[in-house]
Motif scaffolding. Structure first.
Motif, PDB file in Angstrom:
ATOM      1  N   GLY A  58       0.838  -1.183   0.000  1.00  0.00           N
ATOM      2  CA  GLY A  58       0.000   0.000   0.000  1.00  0.00           C
ATOM      3  C   GLY A  58       0.876   1.236   0.000  1.00  0.00           C
ATOM      4  O   GLY A  58       0.645   2.191   0.735  1.00  0.00           O
ATOM      5  N   CYS A  59       1.883   1.220  -0.857  1.00  0.00           N
ATOM      6  CA  CYS A  59       2.937   2.239  -0.836  1.00  0.00           C
ATOM      7  C   CYS A  59       2.482   3.593  -1.353  1.00  0.00           C
ATOM      8  O   CYS A  59       3.180   4.592  -1.152  1.00  0.00           O
ATOM      9  CB  CYS A  59       4.133   1.766  -1.654  1.00  0.00           C
ATOM     10  SG  CYS A  59       3.797   1.581  -3.432  1.00  0.00           S
ATOM     11  N   GLY A  60       1.326   3.657  -2.033  1.00  0.00           N
ATOM     12  CA  GLY A  60       0.889   4.934  -2.577  1.00  0.00           C
ATOM     13  C   GLY A  60       1.923   5.523  -3.517  1.00  0.00           C
ATOM     14  O   GLY A  60       2.505   4.808  -4.336  1.00  0.00           O
ATOM     15  N   PRO A  61       2.214   6.821  -3.401  1.00  0.00           N
ATOM     16  CA  PRO A  61       3.172   7.456  -4.310  1.00  0.00           C
ATOM     17  C   PRO A  61       4.633   7.222  -3.947  1.00  0.00           C
ATOM     18  O   PRO A  61       5.523   7.850  -4.513  1.00  0.00           O
ATOM     19  CB  PRO A  61       2.812   8.940  -4.208  1.00  0.00           C
ATOM     20  CG  PRO A  61       2.259   9.093  -2.837  1.00  0.00           C
ATOM     21  CD  PRO A  61       1.530   7.809  -2.539  1.00  0.00           C
ATOM     22  N   GLY A  62       4.897   6.330  -2.995  1.00  0.00           N
ATOM     23  CA  GLY A  62       6.260   5.875  -2.748  1.00  0.00           C
ATOM     24  C   GLY A  62       7.074   6.673  -1.752  1.00  0.00           C
ATOM     25  O   GLY A  62       8.266   6.413  -1.577  1.00  0.00           O
ATOM     26  N   SER A  74      16.793  -2.127   1.923  1.00  0.00           N
ATOM     27  CA  SER A  74      16.449  -2.527   0.560  1.00  0.00           C
ATOM     28  C   SER A  74      14.936  -2.669   0.486  1.00  0.00           C
ATOM     29  O   SER A  74      14.362  -3.629   1.011  1.00  0.00           O
ATOM     30  CB  SER A  74      17.123  -3.856   0.206  1.00  0.00           C
ATOM     31  OG  SER A  74      16.692  -4.302  -1.070  1.00  0.00           O
ATOM     32  N   ALA A  75      14.262  -1.691  -0.109  1.00  0.00           N
ATOM     33  CA  ALA A  75      12.806  -1.635  -0.067  1.00  0.00           C
ATOM     34  C   ALA A  75      12.219  -1.510  -1.465  1.00  0.00           C
ATOM     35  O   ALA A  75      12.811  -0.896  -2.353  1.00  0.00           O
ATOM     36  CB  ALA A  75      12.348  -0.457   0.787  1.00  0.00           C
ATOM     37  N   PHE A  76      11.034  -2.077  -1.634  1.00  0.00           N
ATOM     38  CA  PHE A  76      10.265  -1.899  -2.863  1.00  0.00           C
ATOM     39  C   PHE A  76       8.807  -1.711  -2.484  1.00  0.00           C
ATOM     40  O   PHE A  76       8.389  -2.041  -1.367  1.00  0.00           O
ATOM     41  CB  PHE A  76      10.440  -3.085  -3.818  1.00  0.00           C
ATOM     42  CG  PHE A  76       9.930  -4.396  -3.294  1.00  0.00           C
ATOM     43  CD1 PHE A  76       8.663  -4.857  -3.609  1.00  0.00           C
ATOM     44  CD2 PHE A  76      10.743  -5.212  -2.497  1.00  0.00           C
ATOM     45  CE1 PHE A  76       8.193  -6.072  -3.138  1.00  0.00           C
ATOM     46  CE2 PHE A  76      10.284  -6.428  -2.019  1.00  0.00           C
ATOM     47  CZ  PHE A  76       9.001  -6.864  -2.336  1.00  0.00           C
ATOM     48  N   ARG A  89       6.830   5.534  -9.507  1.00  0.00           N
ATOM     49  CA  ARG A  89       7.929   5.258 -10.443  1.00  0.00           C
ATOM     50  C   ARG A  89       8.522   6.543 -10.998  1.00  0.00           C
ATOM     51  O   ARG A  89       9.741   6.644 -11.208  1.00  0.00           O
ATOM     52  CB  ARG A  89       7.417   4.370 -11.573  1.00  0.00           C
ATOM     53  CG  ARG A  89       7.146   2.931 -11.161  1.00  0.00           C
ATOM     54  CD  ARG A  89       6.444   2.170 -12.271  1.00  0.00           C
ATOM     55  NE  ARG A  89       6.303   0.753 -11.935  1.00  0.00           N
ATOM     56  CZ  ARG A  89       5.519  -0.098 -12.610  1.00  0.00           C
ATOM     57  NH1 ARG A  89       4.807   0.339 -13.659  1.00  0.00           N
ATOM     58  NH2 ARG A  89       5.457  -1.363 -12.246  1.00  0.00           N
ATOM     59  N   LYS A  90       7.670   7.522 -11.241  1.00  0.00           N
ATOM     60  CA  LYS A  90       8.150   8.798 -11.769  1.00  0.00           C
ATOM     61  C   LYS A  90       8.951   9.558 -10.721  1.00  0.00           C
ATOM     62  O   LYS A  90       9.993  10.149 -11.028  1.00  0.00           O
ATOM     63  CB  LYS A  90       6.956   9.638 -12.229  1.00  0.00           C
ATOM     64  CG  LYS A  90       7.354  10.963 -12.866  1.00  0.00           C
ATOM     65  CD  LYS A  90       6.132  11.708 -13.379  1.00  0.00           C
ATOM     66  CE  LYS A  90       6.520  13.040 -14.029  1.00  0.00           C
ATOM     67  NZ  LYS A  90       5.332  13.770 -14.549  1.00  0.00           N
ATOM     68  N   ALA A  91       8.487   9.528  -9.470  1.00  0.00           N
ATOM     69  CA  ALA A  91       9.167  10.278  -8.411  1.00  0.00           C
ATOM     70  C   ALA A  91      10.461   9.613  -7.958  1.00  0.00           C
ATOM     71  O   ALA A  91      11.422  10.304  -7.585  1.00  0.00           O
ATOM     72  CB  ALA A  91       8.225  10.451  -7.221  1.00  0.00           C
ATOM     73  N   TYR A  92      10.494   8.276  -7.989  1.00  0.00           N
ATOM     74  CA  TYR A  92      11.649   7.538  -7.466  1.00  0.00           C
ATOM     75  C   TYR A  92      12.077   6.467  -8.469  1.00  0.00           C
ATOM     76  O   TYR A  92      11.866   5.272  -8.249  1.00  0.00           O
ATOM     77  CB  TYR A  92      11.301   6.909  -6.116  1.00  0.00           C
ATOM     78  CG  TYR A  92      10.708   7.904  -5.144  1.00  0.00           C
ATOM     79  CD1 TYR A  92      11.508   8.854  -4.513  1.00  0.00           C
ATOM     80  CD2 TYR A  92       9.337   7.905  -4.861  1.00  0.00           C
ATOM     81  CE1 TYR A  92      10.971   9.790  -3.626  1.00  0.00           C
ATOM     82  CE2 TYR A  92       8.786   8.834  -3.978  1.00  0.00           C
ATOM     83  CZ  TYR A  92       9.606   9.769  -3.372  1.00  0.00           C
ATOM     84  OH  TYR A  92       9.067  10.694  -2.509  1.00  0.00           O
ATOM     85  N   PRO A  93      12.678   6.879  -9.579  1.00  0.00           N
ATOM     86  CA  PRO A  93      13.014   5.923 -10.642  1.00  0.00           C
ATOM     87  C   PRO A  93      14.048   4.876 -10.242  1.00  0.00           C
ATOM     88  O   PRO A  93      14.164   3.841 -10.896  1.00  0.00           O
ATOM     89  CB  PRO A  93      13.530   6.831 -11.770  1.00  0.00           C
ATOM     90  CG  PRO A  93      13.974   8.088 -11.083  1.00  0.00           C
ATOM     91  CD  PRO A  93      13.037   8.268  -9.930  1.00  0.00           C
ATOM     92  N   GLY A  94      14.757   5.120  -9.160  1.00  0.00           N
ATOM     93  CA  GLY A  94      15.760   4.155  -8.727  1.00  0.00           C
ATOM     94  C   GLY A  94      15.211   3.026  -7.877  1.00  0.00           C
ATOM     95  O   GLY A  94      15.949   2.090  -7.537  1.00  0.00           O
ATOM     96  N   LEU A  95      13.934   3.082  -7.551  1.00  0.00           N
ATOM     97  CA  LEU A  95      13.307   2.058  -6.728  1.00  0.00           C
ATOM     98  C   LEU A  95      12.313   1.246  -7.551  1.00  0.00           C
ATOM     99  O   LEU A  95      11.856   1.688  -8.607  1.00  0.00           O
ATOM    100  CB  LEU A  95      12.594   2.685  -5.527  1.00  0.00           C
ATOM    101  CG  LEU A  95      13.477   3.464  -4.542  1.00  0.00           C
ATOM    102  CD1 LEU A  95      12.626   4.099  -3.448  1.00  0.00           C
ATOM    103  CD2 LEU A  95      14.537   2.553  -3.937  1.00  0.00           C
TER     104      LEU A  95
END
Length: 219
Positions: A58-62, A74-76, A89-95
């Motif tokens: 339920g990560c929402g916008p991350g 180490s989180a996803f 994905r747009k806000a945190y492209p490295g995750l």
């Protein structure tokens, strides 16, 4: 597994409010000191155990997923709403972020060192929480840790009609007592190691509770 019917309302509602939700919900650094401390404690016990990655369910916008990564975990992230995942994905492209449901996780048995369910399990009808908590136990490695946080009440069922920028929503929220939540976690085979109940303050109208739990080591 057939998808529970309530998930469609949750998915559609959060797709509708996604952009405003991302703007309006606090960044982790803006949370109260106790909430930040609980997240830091969870990150530390996960790192010490060394059992594997953390799934932010339920990560929402991350935002919280990224905060865990900043703490060295180490989180996803996984969320029911495709729009929320798109924003993350747009806000945190490295995750890594994926669409999914905590009622049926596409994660192998014993794979996770930790699970975070941060204000995300309250949309689950009480009769289905055992399914969700069983998924938590299944995917956690023996010795893995869970942090579950959210608003609590006296078996309250809330049906808001609008949320986050005034958008119409059709989901429900189910606020159980801390004792009942702890009992359901224990029935699922998870050991509750800490429980914190926070009374409403000037920034919140509702009582909140945070639970730390772990899956026992195999005998």
């Amino acid at each position: 597994m057939t998808e529970p019917s309530y998930l469609a309302a949750v998915r559609e509602s959060y797709d509708t409010v996604a952009a405003d939700y991302a703007e309006l919900v606090k960044n982790p650094g803006e949370l109260d000191p106790v909430s930040r401390a609980m997240l830091a404690a969870f990150a530390e016990v996960v790192q010490v155990s060394g059992r594997g990655p953390v799934a932010d369910l339920g990560c929402g916008p991350g935002k919280i997923t990224a905060h865990l990564a900043e703490l060295g975990v180490s989180a996803f992230g996984i969320d029911l709403s495709p729009k929320m995942i798109e924003l993350a994905r747009k806000a945190y492209p490295g995750l890594s972020f994926a669409v999914g449901s905590m009622t049926g996780l596409e994660i192998r048995d014993n794979e996770l060192g930790g699970i975070l369910a941060y204000y995300s399990a309250h949309h689950t009808p009480p009769e289905l929480l055992p399914v969700v908590f069983a998924e938590f136990r299944r995917t956690l490695a023996p010795g893995g840790h869970l942090m579950l946080a959210g608003h609590v009440g006296d078996d309250e069922h809330l049906r808001p009609t609008r949320a986050y920028g005034g958008h119409p929503v059709s989901y429900e929220s189910h606020l159980l007592s801390p004792d009942r939540i702890a009992e359901l976690l224990e029935r699922a085979g998870l050991v509750v190691t800490a429980r914190l109940v926070q009374a409403p303050d000037e920034g919140s109208r509702r009582t909140a509770a945070t639970f730390l739990a772990r899956r026992p080591e195999e005998p």
